[in-house]
Design an enzyme around this catalytic site. Structure first.
Site, PDB file in Angstrom:
ATOM      1  N   ASP A  68       0.886  -1.171   0.000  1.00 48.74           N
ATOM      2  CA  ASP A  68       0.000   0.000   0.000  1.00 48.74           C
ATOM      3  C   ASP A  68       0.919   1.214   0.000  1.00 48.74           C
ATOM      4  O   ASP A  68       1.610   1.486   0.993  1.00 48.74           O
ATOM      5  CB  ASP A  68      -0.894  -0.025   1.246  1.00 48.74           C
ATOM      6  CG  ASP A  68      -1.830   1.185   1.294  1.00 48.74           C
ATOM      7  OD1 ASP A  68      -1.578   2.181   0.594  1.00 48.74           O
ATOM      8  OD2 ASP A  68      -2.810   1.123   2.062  1.00 48.74           O
ATOM      9  N   TYR A 111      -8.955  14.650  -7.151  1.00 49.29           N
ATOM     10  CA  TYR A 111      -8.010  14.003  -8.076  1.00 49.29           C
ATOM     11  C   TYR A 111      -7.155  15.066  -8.782  1.00 49.29           C
ATOM     12  O   TYR A 111      -5.924  14.948  -8.849  1.00 49.29           O
ATOM     13  CB  TYR A 111      -8.783  13.171  -9.101  1.00 49.29           C
ATOM     14  CG  TYR A 111      -7.900  12.460 -10.095  1.00 49.29           C
ATOM     15  CD1 TYR A 111      -7.255  11.276  -9.757  1.00 49.29           C
ATOM     16  CD2 TYR A 111      -7.686  12.975 -11.378  1.00 49.29           C
ATOM     17  CE1 TYR A 111      -6.432  10.620 -10.659  1.00 49.29           C
ATOM     18  CE2 TYR A 111      -6.863  12.332 -12.284  1.00 49.29           C
ATOM     19  CZ  TYR A 111      -6.245  11.153 -11.922  1.00 49.29           C
ATOM     20  OH  TYR A 111      -5.419  10.505 -12.821  1.00 49.29           O
ATOM     21  N   ILE A 113      -6.837   7.463 -20.959  1.00 50.05           N
ATOM     22  CA  ILE A 113      -6.269   6.181 -21.369  1.00 50.05           C
ATOM     23  C   ILE A 113      -7.259   5.088 -20.998  1.00 50.05           C
ATOM     24  O   ILE A 113      -7.796   5.083 -19.876  1.00 50.05           O
ATOM     25  CB  ILE A 113      -4.925   5.923 -20.631  1.00 50.05           C
ATOM     26  CG1 ILE A 113      -4.004   7.154 -20.720  1.00 50.05           C
ATOM     27  CG2 ILE A 113      -4.240   4.670 -21.177  1.00 50.05           C
ATOM     28  CD1 ILE A 113      -3.650   7.619 -22.119  1.00 50.05           C
ATOM     29  N   THR A 128      -8.145   2.277 -19.427  1.00 55.68           N
ATOM     30  CA  THR A 128      -7.801   1.358 -18.328  1.00 55.68           C
ATOM     31  C   THR A 128      -9.055   1.321 -17.457  1.00 55.68           C
ATOM     32  O   THR A 128      -9.980   2.118 -17.663  1.00 55.68           O
ATOM     33  CB  THR A 128      -6.638   1.915 -17.487  1.00 55.68           C
ATOM     34  OG1 THR A 128      -7.119   3.092 -16.805  1.00 55.68           O
ATOM     35  CG2 THR A 128      -5.426   2.271 -18.323  1.00 55.68           C
TER      36      THR A 128
HETATM   37  N1  NAD Z   1      -6.237   6.013 -17.135  1.00 53.66           N
HETATM   38  C1  NAD Z   1      -6.154   7.315 -17.316  1.00 53.66           C
HETATM   39  O1  NAD Z   1      -6.902   7.881 -18.129  1.00 53.66           O
HETATM   40  C2  NAD Z   1      -5.143   8.140 -16.548  1.00 53.66           C
HETATM   41  C3  NAD Z   1      -5.003   9.492 -16.911  1.00 53.66           C
HETATM   42  C4  NAD Z   1      -4.083  10.279 -16.222  1.00 53.66           C
HETATM   43  C5  NAD Z   1      -3.317   9.741 -15.209  1.00 53.66           C
HETATM   44  N2  NAD Z   1      -3.483   8.423 -14.870  1.00 53.66           N
HETATM   45  C6  NAD Z   1      -2.662   7.923 -13.765  1.00 53.66           C
HETATM   46  O2  NAD Z   1      -1.952   6.764 -14.137  1.00 53.66           O
HETATM   47  C7  NAD Z   1      -1.782   5.906 -12.994  1.00 53.66           C
HETATM   48  C8  NAD Z   1      -2.266   4.510 -13.326  1.00 53.66           C
HETATM   49  O3  NAD Z   1      -3.657   4.588 -13.631  1.00 53.66           O
HETATM   50  P1  NAD Z   1      -4.460   3.426 -14.420  1.00 53.66           P
HETATM   51  O4  NAD Z   1      -5.342   4.120 -15.376  1.00 53.66           O
HETATM   52  O5  NAD Z   1      -3.554   2.382 -14.875  1.00 53.66           O
HETATM   53  O6  NAD Z   1      -5.395   2.931 -13.201  1.00 53.66           O
HETATM   54  P2  NAD Z   1      -5.859   1.453 -12.771  1.00 53.66           P
HETATM   55  O7  NAD Z   1      -6.996   1.699 -11.831  1.00 53.66           O
HETATM   56  O8  NAD Z   1      -6.052   0.599 -13.963  1.00 53.66           O
HETATM   57  O9  NAD Z   1      -4.583   0.916 -11.965  1.00 53.66           O
HETATM   58  C9  NAD Z   1      -4.160   1.488 -10.761  1.00 53.66           C
HETATM   59  C10 NAD Z   1      -3.519   0.407  -9.915  1.00 53.66           C
HETATM   60  O10 NAD Z   1      -3.076   1.014  -8.683  1.00 53.66           O
HETATM   61  C11 NAD Z   1      -3.390   0.127  -7.627  1.00 53.66           C
HETATM   62  N3  NAD Z   1      -3.496   0.856  -6.352  1.00 53.66           N
HETATM   63  C12 NAD Z   1      -4.499   1.659  -5.930  1.00 53.66           C
HETATM   64  N4  NAD Z   1      -4.241   2.122  -4.704  1.00 53.66           N
HETATM   65  C13 NAD Z   1      -3.039   1.602  -4.336  1.00 53.66           C
HETATM   66  C14 NAD Z   1      -2.234   1.705  -3.177  1.00 53.66           C
HETATM   67  N5  NAD Z   1      -2.620   2.451  -2.121  1.00 53.66           N
HETATM   68  N6  NAD Z   1      -1.056   1.051  -3.140  1.00 53.66           N
HETATM   69  C15 NAD Z   1      -0.659   0.295  -4.198  1.00 53.66           C
HETATM   70  N7  NAD Z   1      -1.388   0.142  -5.317  1.00 53.66           N
HETATM   71  C16 NAD Z   1      -2.565   0.794  -5.384  1.00 53.66           C
HETATM   72  C17 NAD Z   1      -4.704  -0.513  -8.030  1.00 53.66           C
HETATM   73  O11 NAD Z   1      -4.937  -1.735  -7.302  1.00 53.66           O
HETATM   74  C18 NAD Z   1      -4.485  -0.726  -9.523  1.00 53.66           C
HETATM   75  O12 NAD Z   1      -3.903  -1.979  -9.793  1.00 53.66           O
HETATM   76  C19 NAD Z   1      -2.536   6.576 -11.841  1.00 53.66           C
HETATM   77  O13 NAD Z   1      -1.646   7.302 -11.027  1.00 53.66           O
HETATM   78  C20 NAD Z   1      -3.484   7.492 -12.565  1.00 53.66           C
HETATM   79  O14 NAD Z   1      -3.904   8.570 -11.778  1.00 53.66           O
HETATM   80  C21 NAD Z   1      -4.369   7.604 -15.510  1.00 53.66           C
END
Ligand code: NAD
Length: 251
Positions: free
Chosen positions: A60, A154, A189, A191
């Site tokens: 975490d 966020y 993105i 995801t």
């Molecule tokens: N997907 C998008 O559009 C987007 C856009 C801008 C930024 N981001 C950033 O990219 C990063 C990855 O996002 P994603 O889209 O792959 O999200 P996702 O939800 O697919 O993956 C995030 C992962 O982080 C893990 N996680 C959450 N809290 C946690 C904690 N306290 N400790 C350890 N792991 C933890 C989750 O279990 C998950 O596996 C994030 O920081 C997100 O803010 C994503």
């Protein structure tokens, strides 16, 4: 196939989305990858997809004790740390305006998205230094540059990551630590997190139409940017913002 050969890289939140794609690409390019996530099954699935040169640890990122344990363990087992990708993050519930956001939601998002990145840098930098230097990549967002009325905590958290990255970059550079620190700013993105702000097909098509390049990004689009920043190809890059968003920030 060997852009990061021999490097040991820790990727947080690598059990899904961008973190998983990054862990896989870094391993493809020769790194040993430490996959961490709060979600055990997702992290183990990533390691299985990599099929070698990777291992999983439950973490975490908002908890300092977890960071101490993970970093000590890497130094004991792999003997070095060359790269750290502070990717773990959460968003939502969607929509959350500043008027509807609760203090509990606000604190939870900042604990993971901001405190998690702070702790990663605090505990990661000494390990990178003791390995002769290295590179940190912090996942910020397009949200760091814009008002985000439907994602108020966020957006604030990602603005903090953008600014804090520069602080770490400059402090490390001036102290001669040989540790670089950069932020990556994804647009939308596809995801689990990205899909969470696209509640139905109609909303999805409307948002797709607003992206200059005409489509959403894929996790690999972000992973390639992170690969560059972890590799020595970016040896002169620190304190920078890499925007990967299909042109949205240029409108
Ligand atoms: N997907 C998008 O559009 C987007 C856009 C801008 C930024 N981001 C950033 O990219 C990063 C990855 O996002 P994603 O889209 O792959 O999200 P996702 O939800 O697919 O993956 C995030 C992962 O982080 C893990 N996680 C959450 N809290 C946690 C904690 N306290 N400790 C350890 N792991 C933890 C989750 O279990 C998950 O596996 C994030 O920081 C997100 O803010 C994503």
């Amino acid at each position: 196939m060997d852009r990061v050969a021999g490097k040991v890289v820790l990727v947080t939140g690598a059990g899904s989305g961008i973190g998983r794609a990054t862990a896989k690409l870094l391993a493809d390019e020769g790194a040993t990858v430490i996959v961490t996530d709060i979600n055990r099954s997702g992290g183990l699935e990533t390691v299985q997809q990599i099929g070698g040169r990777a291992r999983f640890e439950e973490q975490d990122t908002s908890k300092e004790a977890d960071w101490k344990r993970i970093i000590e363990d890497i130094l004991a087992r792999e003997g070095r740390l060359d790269g750290l990708v502070n990717n773990a993050g959460i968003a939502g519930p969607f929509p959350s305006t500043f008027e509807s956001e609760t203090v509990e939601q606000w604190q939870r998002i900042l604990a993971i998205n901001v405190q998690g990145v702070f702790l990663g840098c605090k505990h990661g930098v000494p390990a990178l230094r003791s390995s002769g230097g290295g590179s940190i990549v912090n996942l910020s967002s397009l949200a760091a540059f814009l008002g985000t009325p439907s994602l108020s905590a966020y957006g604030a958290s990602k603005g903090a990551v953008r600014q804090f990255t520069k602080t770490v970059a400059i402090d490390c550079a001036r102290k001669g630590y040989k540790v670089r620190c950069n932020s990556v700013h994804p647009g939308i993105i596809l995801t689990p997190m990205g899909e969470g702000i696209l509640p139905n097909d109609k909303a999805k098509e409307r948002v797709r139409g607003s992206i200059p390049i005409g489509d959403f990004g894929a996790p690999a689009d972000i992973a390639y940017g992170i690969l560059y920043l972890i590799s020595d190809e970016s040896r002169f890059v620190t304190g920078a913002e890499l925007v990967i968003d299909g042109g949205m920030n240029a409108i």
